[in-house]
Design a protein around this motif. Structure first.
Motif, mmCIF file in Angstrom:
data_model
loop_
_atom_site.group_PDB
_atom_site.id
_atom_site.type_symbol
_atom_site.label_atom_id
_atom_site.label_comp_id
_atom_site.label_asym_id
_atom_site.label_seq_id
_atom_site.Cartn_x
_atom_site.Cartn_y
_atom_site.Cartn_z
ATOM 1 N N GLN A 1 -0.943 -3.466 -5.299
ATOM 2 C CA GLN A 1 -1.793 -4.013 -4.245
ATOM 3 C C GLN A 1 -2.640 -5.180 -4.744
ATOM 4 O OE1 GLN A 1 -1.331 -0.851 -4.953
ATOM 5 N NE2 GLN A 1 -1.260 0.456 -3.132
ATOM 6 N N GLU A 2 -3.202 -5.033 -5.950
ATOM 7 C CA GLU A 2 -4.021 -6.112 -6.504
ATOM 8 C C GLU A 2 -3.191 -7.353 -6.766
ATOM 9 O OE1 GLU A 2 -7.472 -3.755 -9.056
ATOM 10 O OE2 GLU A 2 -5.463 -3.985 -9.917
ATOM 11 N N ALA A 3 -2.015 -7.165 -7.349
ATOM 12 C CA ALA A 3 -1.150 -8.305 -7.651
ATOM 13 C C ALA A 3 -0.765 -9.043 -6.373
ATOM 14 C CB ALA A 3 0.108 -7.838 -8.385
ATOM 15 N N MET A 4 -0.441 -8.302 -5.329
ATOM 16 C CA MET A 4 -0.059 -8.911 -4.059
ATOM 17 C C MET A 4 -1.239 -9.643 -3.432
ATOM 18 S SD MET A 4 2.269 -9.497 -1.840
ATOM 19 C CE MET A 4 3.596 -8.332 -2.136
ATOM 20 N N LYS A 5 -2.396 -9.023 -3.423
ATOM 21 C CA LYS A 5 -3.568 -9.617 -2.781
ATOM 22 C C LYS A 5 -3.977 -10.916 -3.469
ATOM 23 C CE LYS A 5 -8.288 -8.548 -1.319
ATOM 24 N NZ LYS A 5 -9.326 -7.499 -1.218
ATOM 25 N N TYR A 6 -4.025 -10.917 -4.792
ATOM 26 C CA TYR A 6 -4.423 -12.122 -5.526
ATOM 27 C C TYR A 6 -3.397 -13.242 -5.338
ATOM 28 C CZ TYR A 6 -7.860 -9.171 -7.930
ATOM 29 O OH TYR A 6 -8.902 -8.334 -8.215
ATOM 30 N N SER B 1 0.818 -1.213 0.000
ATOM 31 C CA SER B 1 0.000 0.000 0.000
ATOM 32 C C SER B 1 0.852 1.263 0.000
ATOM 33 C CB SER B 1 -0.935 0.014 1.214
ATOM 34 O OG SER B 1 -0.211 0.259 2.409
ATOM 35 N N LYS B 2 2.097 1.162 0.454
ATOM 36 C CA LYS B 2 2.977 2.330 0.515
ATOM 37 C C LYS B 2 3.838 2.478 -0.733
ATOM 38 C CE LYS B 2 3.388 2.583 5.563
ATOM 39 N NZ LYS B 2 2.899 3.952 5.724
ATOM 40 N N VAL B 3 3.964 1.414 -1.484
ATOM 41 C CA VAL B 3 4.853 1.429 -2.643
ATOM 42 C C VAL B 3 4.014 1.440 -3.907
ATOM 43 C CG1 VAL B 3 6.685 0.196 -3.840
ATOM 44 C CG2 VAL B 3 6.580 0.138 -1.343
ATOM 45 N N ASN B 4 3.975 2.569 -4.618
ATOM 46 C CA ASN B 4 3.157 2.602 -5.829
ATOM 47 C C ASN B 4 3.917 2.039 -7.029
ATOM 48 O OD1 ASN B 4 4.722 4.627 -7.049
ATOM 49 N ND2 ASN B 4 3.433 6.264 -6.246
ATOM 50 N N ASP B 5 3.202 1.915 -8.138
ATOM 51 C CA ASP B 5 3.765 1.238 -9.301
ATOM 52 C C ASP B 5 4.992 1.963 -9.871
ATOM 53 O OD1 ASP B 5 1.646 -0.398 -8.883
ATOM 54 O OD2 ASP B 5 0.447 0.349 -10.552
ATOM 55 N N GLU B 6 4.962 3.286 -9.872
ATOM 56 C CA GLU B 6 6.093 4.037 -10.417
ATOM 57 C C GLU B 6 7.358 3.800 -9.597
ATOM 58 O OE1 GLU B 6 7.235 8.489 -12.062
ATOM 59 O OE2 GLU B 6 5.279 8.142 -11.134
ATOM 60 N N TRP B 7 7.165 3.580 -8.305
ATOM 61 C CA TRP B 7 8.303 3.245 -7.429
ATOM 62 C C TRP B 7 9.028 2.016 -7.953
ATOM 63 C CZ3 TRP B 7 9.397 -1.154 -4.620
ATOM 64 C CH2 TRP B 7 10.370 -1.050 -3.621
ATOM 65 N N LEU B 8 8.277 0.971 -8.273
ATOM 66 C CA LEU B 8 8.877 -0.262 -8.772
ATOM 67 C C LEU B 8 9.633 -0.034 -10.073
ATOM 68 C CD1 LEU B 8 5.962 -2.804 -8.218
ATOM 69 C CD2 LEU B 8 8.166 -2.865 -7.096
ATOM 70 N N PHE B 9 8.997 0.641 -11.004
ATOM 71 C CA PHE B 9 9.609 0.842 -12.311
ATOM 72 C C PHE B 9 10.896 1.664 -12.194
ATOM 73 C CE2 PHE B 9 4.892 1.047 -13.526
ATOM 74 C CZ PHE B 9 4.789 -0.329 -13.514
ATOM 75 N N THR B 10 10.840 2.708 -11.363
ATOM 76 C CA THR B 10 11.989 3.603 -11.234
ATOM 77 C C THR B 10 13.169 2.916 -10.577
ATOM 78 O OG1 THR B 10 10.478 5.490 -11.044
ATOM 79 C CG2 THR B 10 12.747 5.841 -10.365
#
Length: 211
Positions: free
Chosen positions: A171-176, A92-101
Motif C-alpha cells: 500500500q505504501e509503495a503504491m501510494k507514494y 489494500s486487498k493484496v498483502n506482501d506475501e501474496w506478491l512473493f508467493t
C-alpha cells in the motif's frame, strides 16, 4: 451462485485475506464449502488452475470498474482520482506475501497479472491523459512518455523485490508512486482541482469499498 462460483469465492477470500496461497489446501477448501474434493476437481483439475481462474475473475472486476470510470462524463482529474482509488483498493486487498508467493510459485499467473496491469494502464490512462490535456489539467508532454514513466515506476517499485528489500508495504509503495506521478503530470490548474477532490482522505477511507 453455482458450485464453481462458490469455490472461487472461498478461494478469493482466503487468497486475499490470508495471502498464503501455498498453504491453502484442497481439503481446506472442501471443508469450508461442505463439498467433496471430487466436486472441486471436476471444476478445477489443480490448485494452480483454481487460483488462475480466481485471478481472472478478480481482474475482470477490476476491468469493469476502470471502464465504468472512463465512461462517466467527469473531468480528467476526477477520473484520475477514481482510477487511483481502484488501484488503491487492489493494493489494500493484496498483502506482501501474496506478491512473493505468486511470483515464486506461480510464474505463469504472475505473467498474466503483469500483462493485465500493463495493458490496462496503457489503454486507459492514455485516454485520461489525452482528455486532461484538452481540459488544461495535464501538462503537454507526449502521452507515451507519461505512460512509460508510470509503467516503469509501477514495474520497478510495486514489485516483490523492491518491497522486500526496502521495507515498504504494498500500500505504501503504491501510494507514494501514484503521488509522485500525479504531481508530475498535472498543471497548476490540475493540481488545484485534484487537491479539491480530497483524494488523500479517500485513499485511506475507501480502499476496501471499491472491489
Amino acid at each position: 451462485m453455482n458450485q464453481k462460483q462458490k469455490i472461487l469465492r472461498i478461494v478469493e477470500e482466503n487468497f486475499f485475506q490470508r495471502g498464503i496461497i501455498h498453504r491453502i489446501t484442497i481439503d481446506e477448501i472442501s471443508s469450508k464449502l461442505g463439498m467433496s474434493k471430487k466436486t472441486i476437481y471436476k471444476h478445477f483439475p489443480s490448485k494452480e488452475a483454481l487460483i488462475s481462474e480466481m485471478i481472472k475473475n478478480f481482474t475482470s472486476k477490476i476491468k469493469n470498474q476502470i471502464e465504468s470510470v472512463l465512461e462517466k462524463n467527469d473531468s480528467a482529474v476526477v477520473k484520475i482520482k477514481n482510477f487511483i482509488l481502484i488501484i488503491g483498493a487492489i493494493a489494500s486487498k493484496v498483502n506482501d506475501e501474496w506478491l512473493f508467493t505468486v511470483k515464486n510459485l506461480y510464474p505463469d499467473i504472475w505473467k498474466y497479472i503483469e500483462d493485465f496491469r500493463n495493458k490496462m494502464i496503457i489503454k486507459n490512462i492514455s485516454k485520461i491523459i489525452e482528455q486532461g490535456k484538452k481540459e488544461g489539467l495535464v501538462v503537454d508532454i507526449p502521452t507515451q512518455i507519461i505512460i512509460n514513466v508510470f509503467t516503469g515506476a509501477v514495474r520497478n517499485v510495486v514489485t516483490p523485490d523492491f518491497i522486500l528489500n526496502n521495507n515498504f508495504s504494498l500500500q505504501e509503495a503504491m501510494k507514494y508512486t501514484l503521488t509522485i506521478f500525479i504531481n508530475g503530470i498535472l498543471t497548476d490548474k490540475g493540481k488545484k482541482s485534484y487537491k479539491n477532490t480530497s483524494v488523500e482522505n479517500e485513499l485511506e477511507d475507501n480502499f476496501s469499498n471499491i472491489i
